[in-house]
Design an enzyme around this catalytic site. Structure first.
Site, PDB file in Angstrom:
ATOM      1  N   HIS A  10      15.925  72.693   4.605  1.00  0.00           N
ATOM      2  CA  HIS A  10      16.131  71.245   4.461  1.00  0.00           C
ATOM      3  C   HIS A  10      15.285  70.435   5.433  1.00  0.00           C
ATOM      4  O   HIS A  10      14.963  69.276   5.162  1.00  0.00           O
ATOM      5  CB  HIS A  10      17.606  70.916   4.667  1.00  0.00           C
ATOM      6  CG  HIS A  10      18.485  71.470   3.584  1.00  0.00           C
ATOM      7  ND1 HIS A  10      19.856  71.430   3.656  1.00  0.00           N
ATOM      8  CD2 HIS A  10      18.191  72.083   2.410  1.00  0.00           C
ATOM      9  CE1 HIS A  10      20.377  71.995   2.578  1.00  0.00           C
ATOM     10  NE2 HIS A  10      19.386  72.414   1.813  1.00  0.00           N
ATOM     11  N   CYS A  21      26.247  73.944   4.300  1.00  0.00           N
ATOM     12  CA  CYS A  21      25.447  74.853   5.108  1.00  0.00           C
ATOM     13  C   CYS A  21      26.286  76.026   5.600  1.00  0.00           C
ATOM     14  O   CYS A  21      25.788  77.114   5.809  1.00  0.00           O
ATOM     15  CB  CYS A  21      24.821  74.109   6.297  1.00  0.00           C
ATOM     16  SG  CYS A  21      23.303  73.238   5.872  1.00  0.00           S
ATOM     17  N   PHE A  67      22.473  78.499   4.498  1.00  0.00           N
ATOM     18  CA  PHE A  67      21.393  78.508   5.482  1.00  0.00           C
ATOM     19  C   PHE A  67      20.530  77.247   5.457  1.00  0.00           C
ATOM     20  O   PHE A  67      19.332  77.309   5.744  1.00  0.00           O
ATOM     21  CB  PHE A  67      20.513  79.749   5.296  1.00  0.00           C
ATOM     22  CG  PHE A  67      21.292  81.002   5.029  1.00  0.00           C
ATOM     23  CD1 PHE A  67      22.345  81.371   5.857  1.00  0.00           C
ATOM     24  CD2 PHE A  67      21.013  81.803   3.929  1.00  0.00           C
ATOM     25  CE1 PHE A  67      23.094  82.516   5.604  1.00  0.00           C
ATOM     26  CE2 PHE A  67      21.751  82.954   3.673  1.00  0.00           C
ATOM     27  CZ  PHE A  67      22.795  83.304   4.514  1.00  0.00           C
ATOM     28  N   CYS A  68      21.117  76.110   5.106  1.00  0.00           N
ATOM     29  CA  CYS A  68      20.368  74.851   4.998  1.00  0.00           C
ATOM     30  C   CYS A  68      19.126  75.021   4.123  1.00  0.00           C
ATOM     31  O   CYS A  68      18.065  74.442   4.385  1.00  0.00           O
ATOM     32  CB  CYS A  68      19.996  74.328   6.384  1.00  0.00           C
ATOM     33  SG  CYS A  68      21.422  73.731   7.324  1.00  0.00           S
ATOM     34  N   ALA A  69      19.289  75.821   3.089  1.00  0.00           N
ATOM     35  CA  ALA A  69      18.244  76.003   2.079  1.00  0.00           C
ATOM     36  C   ALA A  69      18.957  76.157   0.736  1.00  0.00           C
ATOM     37  O   ALA A  69      18.789  77.148   0.023  1.00  0.00           O
ATOM     38  CB  ALA A  69      17.389  77.230   2.386  1.00  0.00           C
TER      39      ALA A  69
END
Length: 453
Positions: A129, A395, A375-377
């Site tokens: 992100h 997240c 994982f902020c993805a």
């Protein structure tokens, strides 16, 4: 002032000394065990060398820039010499700028704020992100997740071929995925970008701690990374690269340090002349400790030798992957396939397990710290899990109880400070949990799975 150093034995393939190697943690089943920190992709432990260097400097701490006193002059020299060290670590071009920031996220938001008018941005959905989200004021094209490095280059080529060639354009790409650890074809993507008149910024947050990063060799226009992933304490980051867009943009923050001259106008207003150097985007009192810690980490990794570090990390990667391959219930997440080169970041799911439950059991019963979640993805993990791209998530772990299906994964990550015993314990723990189940009962609390008491 002299700063202590720890000489690296370049002939011995061993882990580098890091803080916390002897920390013990309690187990819910009784007793204590040395903590196995296997969440390097989130924050790597600080190198002992970095901590020693910072401690040696601390008594000499003083204000940076403009101070007439000895300590101010010494701190200013240390701050600016750190800029030179980082430029050398990244093999920057002679006219590149090194701007100190708070993190990779801060660096990429700074660059986003410096984009020329009508800039087009191209970014893969696979990004963290930090590099997926900052481009809110630009015309953004989001590219689907490629399944091979060649497909990534071809997809970018197609997208760029349809852009308006009269305006500026920027490509943002990761060097190593924070989810799969896979290396991206940065040099080839940079060539594609430049062939179509675009520039490229490299998110090296996961690459720089594991592999050498050369701005010249990769031919990228900018590179961003964070100190806390490079074995330095929190709160420092770097944006390094071409100076023109940064020099022409309004300062990222307005205030002291960014301004060269401020004067009152006859109408009562204020005129400001801003610096054209990196100071333009470094307003306020800088984080000298954070900057120096990054420089110290750069020196430590360079002196240890990336060839040695990469070889040892590859051994750890092979140990983990071979162990997980022996557990049929485990599915390792990958974009480019098993043979893709990668850093020490591996994400997986376990059939029949909620990922938060599994991560909680690793911690509570084995003293192993890993990460679970998206994982902020989010787009990438959902793509890899085959879930609905529109599904909401966080997240961290979603609200799912032990045994319930969750739309998240488990990530194990390691690096230069990881002992062999930690990854061996992790592999053993995975096998035992899958075979025997958890030894303890767990419950959901504030969105996380925790041991029941």
């Amino acid at each position: 002032m002299s700063v202590s150093t720890v000489a690296a034995d370049q002939d011995v393939c061993t882990q580098l000394p890091v803080l916390g190697q002897d920390v013990t943690v309690p187990l819910v089943t009784g007793g204590e065990v040395t903590y196995a920190a296997l969440d390097y992709a989130a924050s790597a432990p600080a190198l002992q060398r970095v901590w020693d260097d910072v401690a040696a400097y601390a008594p000499y701490y003083g204000s940076v820039h403009r101070g007439a006193g000895y300590l101010s002059q010494l701190s200013t020299d240390l701050f600016e010499n750190s800029r030179t060290t980082v430029a050398e670590f990244l093999d920057c071009r002679a006219d590149d700028q090194v701007v100190f920031t708070r993190s990779t996220t801060d660096s990429l938001n700074l660059l986003a704020a410096a984009l020329p008018a009508d800039c087009q941005v191209f970014v893969f959905e696979t990004e963290h992100h930090a590099s997926l989200l900052p481009w809110r004021d630009a015309q953004v094209t989001y590219l689907n997740a490629p399944r091979t490095p060649a497909e990534a280059v071809a997809a970018l080529e197609r997208a760029l071929s349809h852009r308006d060639p009269r305006g500026p354009a920027l490509v943002c790409v990761t060097g190593a995925s924070n989810v799969t650890g896979e290396l991206w074809p940065v040099r080839e993507l940079a060539a594609a970008a430049h062939a179509h008149g675009a520039r490229i910024v490299l998110d090296a947050a996961q690459l720089a701690p594991h592999h050498p990063v050369s701005v010249r060799d990769l031919d990228v226009d900018w590179v961003a990374f964070s100190g806390h992933k490079l074995y330095a304490p929190f709160g420092s980051g770097v944006l390094a690269g071409r100076s023109d867009w940064l020099r022409e943009a309004e300062p990222y923050l307005a205030g002291g340090g960014a301004s060269r001259k401020v004067s009152r106008r006859t109408d009562g207003g204020v005129d400001v002349e801003w610096h054209e150097s990196a100071a333009r985007h470094e307003a306020g009192s800088p984080n000298v400790i954070g900057v120096y810690s990054i420089a110290s980490a750069c020196k430590a990794l360079t002196e240890a030798g990336f060839d040695t570090l990469v070889a040892r990390e590859q051994h750890l990667i092979e140990t983990v992957r071979a162990g997980l391959a022996q557990v049929p219930e485990v599915r390792v997440l990958s974009l480019f396939g098993d043979d893709a080169p990668r850093v020490g970041v591996i994400s997986f799911v376990v059939e029949g397990w909620n990922s938060s439950h599994f991560a909680a059991a690793l911690s509570a019963e084995y003293g192993i710290g890993v990460r679970d979640g998206l994982f902020c993805a989010h787009p990438l993990v959902r793509t890899l899990l085959g879930s609905d791209p529109q599904t909401q998530g966080e997240c961290g772990a979603p609200e799912a109880a032990p045994g319930e299906k969750s739309l998240n994964a488990i990530r194990v990550s390691f690096g230069a400070g990881t002992p062999d015993e930690h990854v061996e314990r992790f592999v053993r723990a995975v096998k035992e949990l899958v075979r025997d189940g958890a030894k303890w009962n767990y419950r959901t609390q504030d969105g996380r799975c925790v041991p029941a008491v």
